[in-house]
Structures are given as C-alpha cells and as structure tokens.
Design an enzyme around this catalytic site. Structure first.
Site, mmCIF file in Angstrom:
data_model
loop_
_atom_site.group_PDB
_atom_site.id
_atom_site.type_symbol
_atom_site.label_atom_id
_atom_site.label_comp_id
_atom_site.label_asym_id
_atom_site.label_seq_id
_atom_site.Cartn_x
_atom_site.Cartn_y
_atom_site.Cartn_z
ATOM 1 N N GLU A 147 -10.175 -4.163 -5.532
ATOM 2 C CA GLU A 147 -9.648 -3.120 -4.654
ATOM 3 C C GLU A 147 -9.991 -1.720 -5.153
ATOM 4 O O GLU A 147 -10.074 -1.473 -6.351
ATOM 5 C CB GLU A 147 -8.123 -3.214 -4.574
ATOM 6 C CG GLU A 147 -7.595 -4.389 -3.825
ATOM 7 C CD GLU A 147 -6.099 -4.238 -3.567
ATOM 8 O OE1 GLU A 147 -5.676 -3.126 -3.175
ATOM 9 O OE2 GLU A 147 -5.367 -5.218 -3.753
ATOM 10 N N HIS A 186 -7.292 -5.991 -0.410
ATOM 11 C CA HIS A 186 -6.126 -5.114 -0.272
ATOM 12 C C HIS A 186 -5.145 -5.666 0.759
ATOM 13 O O HIS A 186 -5.486 -5.859 1.924
ATOM 14 C CB HIS A 186 -6.618 -3.725 0.145
ATOM 15 C CG HIS A 186 -5.539 -2.692 0.236
ATOM 16 N ND1 HIS A 186 -4.906 -2.183 -0.868
ATOM 17 C CD2 HIS A 186 -4.993 -2.057 1.312
ATOM 18 C CE1 HIS A 186 -4.013 -1.277 -0.486
ATOM 19 N NE2 HIS A 186 -4.041 -1.193 0.832
ATOM 20 N N SER A 213 0.837 -1.194 0.000
ATOM 21 C CA SER A 213 0.000 0.000 0.000
ATOM 22 C C SER A 213 0.883 1.260 0.000
ATOM 23 O O SER A 213 1.692 1.436 -0.902
ATOM 24 C CB SER A 213 -0.966 -0.051 1.180
ATOM 25 O OG SER A 213 -2.027 0.860 1.018
#
Length: 301
Positions: free
Chosen positions: A238, A268, A148
């Site tokens: 996502e 995610h 991320s």
C-alpha cells in the site's frame, strides 16, 4: 456468490479506482460513482440494515442474524474525508457485524469540503456518546472501527473521548488507517486503490485553513497514551504502508496493546471486497473476532 480469484479482482479494481478516485472530478461526481459501484459487493445471508440516526446524523444499523446484541461497533467509513458513505461500505460492515457478533452502526458523518475539520470528529464523538446515553450500552461494550480516513478518524475520536470525557472505548479496529493526512512523503504515486493526487487534494479540502499537525486532524501527532487494545490490518504494498508502520511504532511506544497484521497479498481496505475474495473475507473475520474478544473480555471483567 462464489469467491473470485484474487489476482482477477485486483486487476479489475485498479482501473475502477483510477476512474472514481480522480482529483479532476468534482467531489459529488466521485461520491455518485462510488455509490453506483457499491452493489457489486453483496451482503451475507441474514443481514438486516435499518436506517436510523446518531447525534442527528444519518446512520445505518447493521446486524447479521439476531437483531439485538449486547455489544456494538461504531464504524467510521473511509473516503479521504471527502467521499463514500454507509452505502459504499455496507457489505464490509455487514461482514464485520457477522464476524463480531455485534450491532454495527455506520455513521454518515459530514464530509469536506462542505464541512472541513473538525466536523467529522465532532460527529463521531457525539455519535459514540449517544450510543451510551440512548442505547443502554457501556464503553466496555462499544468499540470503534474504521478504514483509511475512517481509521484516522477512529483514533481522533477515541483520543477526544478519553481526553475530554474520560471514556475509553472497548477496542479500536483500524483498516489501513490514514493518520497523517498532512504528510507528503509517500513512497510512490499509486497503489491498487489510492493515488497521491486524489489523497493530497482531499487532505487539503478536509484541513480547510487549519494546521496539518493538529492532533485531531492528524493523530500521528497526538499523545496516544491510554488508547484501548488496537488492531491494525495493512497491505504491505500500500501507499500508506510506511506511514502505518510509523504509527504502529508510536502506538507501541505509548504502551498501547497493539496487534499489527501485515497482509502481503491484499490491497488498501481489501475488506470492501469481502464478498468477492476469500482472503479479504478471512481478514474481516479476523478483524471482527478481535473486536468481539475485547468487548467480551471487558464486559465480563
């Protein structure tokens, strides 16, 4: 611990993340909630976690099995640059250490809003350089990986190492990388894990008063030429999926050796649940094997 059914874990995660990743909560509260939930994810047998430091920042040194390894991974955790820590990612990192056969160093880089951009990039670059200068490692034997925001930070770190130091990491591993925090073109407001309200407020906290198209802040806007072999894993449902596909296209256009793995069944950064869900564990194995193969190949070249 036996694996749980994927649909069950997905159903439990949605309200859990809605509670913790909440823009109405102060960042210190978000951080405490995430750390409180982290022990749900267990560690592989034989995991050794040692507290150390890199470039003055607290760092966890994680191995599974043999504690001395010829290769290393600098791991940069996600959390939108405002929360999470080595503790929240310990299980994922331990599974990655097992799969990659490497020492994995999880850096506790400085977080926003207390420390906005470029603090995180400064910390990550300094940590990588210290691995080379103080730990008898070479760039051919040290990859960088992250999830991320940590995935975006991985690219920003590699770009600076290449551009300013002439150093190219062995490989990059990106789990659902957030490479354009300034973008406001999400296809919907929430997925299993993240929501736009939280992500956008965190992005503003990390930016401070800067330029949202600064390539160090948003690697989507950087020159990607010269990056090492790169793996991206992303769930197709996502929030970040369209952005990640755009970034993958830019990597290919820049001539980067890219492996893109799309995961219809996962959410995610599902690797955080590798100890709970077989499909997530398998994805981390694939992720680790990619890094292992490129470090081995380059160290033998």
């Amino acid at each position: 611990m036996p694996h749980l059914p994927l649909p069950l874990v997905r159903a439990v995660l949605r309200p859990l993340y809605a509670l913790t990743l909440n823009a109405r909560l102060p960042y210190p509260v978000q951080r405490r909630l995430l750390e409180a939930a982290a022990p749900i994810q267990t560690l592989p047998s034989g995991t050794v976690v040692r507290q150390t430091s890199l470039a003055g920042r607290p760092t966890e040194r994680v191995t599974v099995g043999a504690s001395e390894r010829p290769t290393a991974v600098l791991y940069l955790h996600g959390g939108a640059y405002t929360c999470a820590s080595p503790a929240t990612h310990r299980s994922l990192v331990a599974h990655l250490a097992a799969a990659s056969g490497s020492v994995v160093y999880t850096l506790d880089y400085r977080l926003a809003p207390e420390h906005p951009y470029p603090a995180a990039v400064d910390d990550a670059v300094a940590a990588y350089l210290e691995l080379l200068s103080e730990h008898d490692l070479t760039p051919e034997n040290v990859s960088i990986a992250g999830d991320s925001a940590g995935g975006g930070l991985t690219v920003a770190t590699a770009n600076r190492l290449i551009g300013e130091q002439g150093i190219t990491p062995a490989a990059l591993g990106l789990l659902s990388p957030w490479t354009d925090p300034g973008s406001r073109t999400a296809p919907f407001e929430r997925d299993v894990v993240i929501n736009t309200g939280w992500a956008y407020s965190s992005a503003e906290a990390y930016l401070g008063g800067g330029d949202p198209t600064d390539p160090g802040y948003a690697p989507m806007h950087s020159d990607l030429t010269g990056l090492p072999p790169t793996l991206i894993q992303v769930g197709t449902t996502e929030l970040l999926y369209p952005q990640i596909l755009e970034f993958a296209g830019k990597l290919r256009a820049a001539g980067v050796d890219l492996t893109l793995v799309e995961q219809p069944e996962l959410w995610h950064v599902a690797g955080l649940q590798a100890s709970l869900v077989k499909e997530a564990a398998d994805a981390v194995v694939e992720f680790g094997e990619f890094l292992r193969s490129h470090m081995a190949a380059r160290s033998q070249a």
